[in-house]
Design an enzyme around this catalytic site. Structure first.
Site, PDB file in Angstrom:
ATOM      1  CG  HIS A   1       0.295   0.654  -0.588  1.00 27.49           C
ATOM      2  ND1 HIS A   1       1.050   1.387   0.293  1.00 27.49           N
ATOM      3  CD2 HIS A   1       0.911  -0.553  -0.697  1.00 27.49           C
ATOM      4  CE1 HIS A   1       2.080   0.663   0.709  1.00 27.49           C
ATOM      5  NE2 HIS A   1       2.021  -0.514   0.134  1.00 27.49           N
TER       6      HIS A   1
ATOM      7  CG  ASN B   1       6.427   0.382   2.367  1.00 26.62           C
ATOM      8  OD1 ASN B   1       5.492   0.867   1.744  1.00 26.62           O
ATOM      9  ND2 ASN B   1       6.571  -0.920   2.538  1.00 26.62           N
TER      10      ASN B   1
END
Ligand code: NDP
Length: 496
Positions: free
Chosen positions: A56, A129
Site C-alpha cells: 500500500h 480494501n
C-alpha cells in the site's frame, strides 16, 4: 524589514537568515564548514524520505465526517454509533497494494480503503480494501503472497509466473482472483468503488453481549471501472489519475460519500450457518451472503477536506486494526489476529514509537498513560506527570472496570497448527460470483486471465486451469479456450 507578507526566512531553530548565499573564502570558493544553515538544509534534504510502506505504498487521503443514520446500539456500545445524527471526524486513505510509491494509480490491483475515526473514546481504525475477501486465510502465507506481487529477486521484474504459481498452489485465492480480474479490478477512481472491512469483527453492547459483524462502505457515486485499454491510455499520460481525481473533486466542493452498512451474526447463527454451509464465518476468503445476513444501514461517511501537506498527513498516516474502541473488538479470524500485531509493528519501524503524536494520528480525545520518552516524544499531554503505576497520587490515570470486555468462551480449544487447506470449500463462493456476471463480463474475465496466465510455466497453467474447472465448468472452459488449449484433457485432469 519583515512584515506579514514577507516574514523572515529562518533556520530550523528559528534564527533569521541574513543572506541565502554559500559562505565562501573569496568569491570563487571554497565553501566553509561554518555555513551551518547550508549544512542544515543539505542534511534535512538527505533525510526527506522515510521508508515507504512495504505494501500500500502509493496512496491518497482526505479528511471527512461520519454521520450516524441508523441505530445499532442494541449490538454495540461504541461511542461513535451512540445516537442517530452523531458526527465523528475521520481520515480515509486509499491506496494500491503492490506498486511502489511512484507506481501508476490506474493499475489492476486491489485498493486499500483505510479509515481512521477520531472517536470520543479513542481512534478506531478500520483498515480494509475495496474487496470483501482476501487471497489467503492463514497468516503464514501473507508475506509470501506479497512477495509474489512484488519483484522477482533476480530480474527485478514483476512476474506472472510467480503470481500464478502461488495462486495455483493456494486455491483459497480463487474468489479474490476472480474479483481482481473482473471489471472491478481497475476502479475508475477512488470515489467510484466500495470499501469493506473484510474481516469479521465483534460488537459488544452495554449488556456485555457479543455478536460478530462485517462492515461494508457502499459508494454513493456509483461503481465505475476501467477496461485495460482505458487504463493503459490514462497511465500513458497520468500516473496520478486517482490522486488527481480525489483531490480536485474535493477542491471543487464535490464531496464523495459512502453509506456504511453492517452485517450481524450471533454465535448461534454462526454455529447453524457453519453446520449448514460448511463455511467458517471467520475465514477471510469468504463473504456472508446477503440473503442470509442482510445489510443494515448505519451511517454516511463524507470526505470534505484535503490535507494541507501530503507528506505530513497522508504519508505519515498510520492505520492499524489494533486501534479498536470500547464496543468494537476482534474475532478469531486468523488473518485479523496477525494483522493486530503486524500493522502496529510496521509503524514503529517506519514512523517511530511516538507516531501517535503526529497530528494526523493523534486522537482527538484525552490520552493518558504511563508510556514515556522515545524518539520524537513531544510530551504534550503528560508533561511532568508521574510515569509509573500503580501510584497513590491524585490526577493520575487509572483503569476503569466499566470498559472491560466480557470474557470470551473458547470452549475446549486444542492448541495446534491446523492446516487451513484441508476440508475447505474454495470454489462455491467464486462460482457464485462468476454466475452473477453477464455473458460479456465472463468473456472479459476469461480474456484477462488468459492474457496473463499464458505467461506462466505450462505446469502452473495446468494447475490453475484445474481450479477454474473445479469451480465452474464454464469458467474453466472459457479460460482454456482463450488460451487455445485442449479443454477436454484439462477437464478430465481437474476431476480425476
Ligand atoms: P448478492 O447478489 O446479494 O450480492 C452480490 C454482491 O456482489 C453485491 O454486493 C455486488 O456489489 C457484488 N458484486 C457484483 N459484481 C462484483 C464484482 N465484479 N466483484 C466484486 N463484487 C461484485 O449475492 P451474495 O451475497 O449471495 O454473494 C454472491 C457473491 O457476490 C459472493 O460469492 C461474492 O463473490 C460476491 N459479493 C458478496 C458480498 C457479500 O458481502 N455478500 C460482497 C461483495 C461481493 P454491489 O451491490 O456494490 O453492486
Amino acid at each position: 524589514m519583515s512584515d506579514e507578507k514577507h516574514p523572515n526566512l529562518t533556520t530550523a531553530d528559528g534564527a533569521p537568515i541574513g543572506r541565502q548565499h554559500a559562505l565562501t573564502a573569496g568569491p570563487r570558493g571554497p565553501v566553509l564548514l561554518q555555513d551551518v544553515a547550508l549544512l542544515e538544509q543539505m542534511q534535512h534534504f538527505n533525510r526527506e524520505r522515510i521508508p515507504e510502506r512495504v505494501v500500500h505504498a502509493k496512496g491518497s487521503g482526505a479528511y471527512g465526517t461520519f454521520t450516524v443514520t441508523g441505530d445499532i446500539t442494541r449490538w454495540t456500545k461504541a461511542d461513535i454509533f451512540s445516537e442517530v445524527g452523531k458526527q465523528t471526524a475521520c481520515f480515509l486513505r486509499f491506496s494500491t497494494v503492490a506498486g511502489e510509491r511512484g507506481a501508476a494509480d490506474a493499475e489492476r490491483d486491489v485498493r486499500g480503503f483505510a479509515v481512521k475515526f477520531y472517536t470520543n473514546e479513542g481512534n478506531w481504525d478500520l483498515v480494509g480494501n475495496n474487496t470483501p475477501v482476501f487471497f489467503v486465510r492463514d497468516p503464514y502465507k501473507f508475506q509470501n503472497f506479497i512477495h509474489t506481487q512484488k519483484r522477482e529477486p533476480r530480474s527485478n521484474l514483476r512476474s506472472d509466473d510467480m503470481q500464478w504459481d502461488f495462486w495455483s498452489m493456494c486455491p483459497e485465492s480463487l474468489h479474490q482472483v476472480t474479483i481482481l480480474f473482473s471489471d472491478r479490478g481497475i476502479p475508475a477512481t477512488y470515489r467510484h468503488m466500495n470499501g469493506y472491512g473484510s474481516h469479521t469483527y465483534s460488537f459488544i453492547n452495554r449488556e456485555g453481549e457479543r455478536v460478530w459483524c462485517k462492515f461494508h462502505f457502499k459508494t454513493n457515486q456509483g461503481i465505475r471501472c476501467l477496461s485495460d485499454e482505458q487504463a493503459g491510455a490514462i497511465i500513458a499520460r497520468d500516473r496520478e489519475s486517482h490522486q488527481r481525481d480525489l483531490f480536485t473533486a474535493i477542491e471543487r466542493g464535490e464531496y464523495p460519500s459512502w453509506t456504511l452498512k453492517v452485517q450481524i451474526m450471533t454465535q448461534e447463527q454462526a454455529d447453524e450457518w457453519s453446520a449448514r454451509t460448511g463455511w467458517n464465518p471467520f475465514d477471510l476468503t469468504k463473504v456472508w451472503p446477503h440473503g442470509d445476513f442482510p445489510l443494515i444501514e448505519v451511517g454516511v461517511l463524507e470526505l470534505n477536506r484535503n490535507p494541507e501537506n501530503y507528506f505530513a498527513e497522508v504519508e505519515q498516516a498510520a492505520f492499524k486494526p489494533s486501534a479498536m474502541v470500547p464496543g468494537i473488538g476482534p474475532s478469531p479470524d486468523k488473518m485479523l489476529q496477525a494483522r493486530l500485531m503486524s500493522y502496529a509493528d510496521t509503524h514503529l519501524h517506519r514512523l517511530g514509537v511516538n507516531h501517535h503524536q503526529i497530528p494526523v494520528n493523534r486522537p482527538r480525545c484525552p490520552v493518558m498513560h504511563y508510556m514515556r520518552d522515545g524518539q520524537g516524544a513531544t510530551a504534550e499531554g503528560y508533561g511532568g506527570s508521574p510515569n509509573y503505576w500503580p501510584n497513590s497520587l491524585d490526577g493520575t490515570p487509572q483503569p476503569n472496570e466499566e470498559y472491560s470486555d466480557p470474557a470470551w468462551d473458547l470452549g475446549r480449544a486444542i492448541v495446534d497448527r491446523y492446516d487451513s487447506t484441508v476440508d475447505h470449500d474454495d470454489y462455491t463462493q467464486a462460482k457464485n460470483l462468476f454466475r452473477l456476471l453477464d455473458e460479456d463480463h465472463r468473456d472479459r474475465l476469461a480474456t484477462r486471465i488468459a492474457g496473463v496466465l499464458s505467461n506462466a510455466r505450462q505446469e502452473v497453467q495446468m494447475r490453475q486451469l484445474c481450479h477454474f474447472f473445479r469451480c465452474d465448468e464454464e469458467y474453466g472452459s472459457r479460460v482454456a479456450q482463450k488460451m487455445g488449449l485442449d479443454e477436454g484433457a484439462i477437464r478430465q485432469h481437474a476431476h480425476a
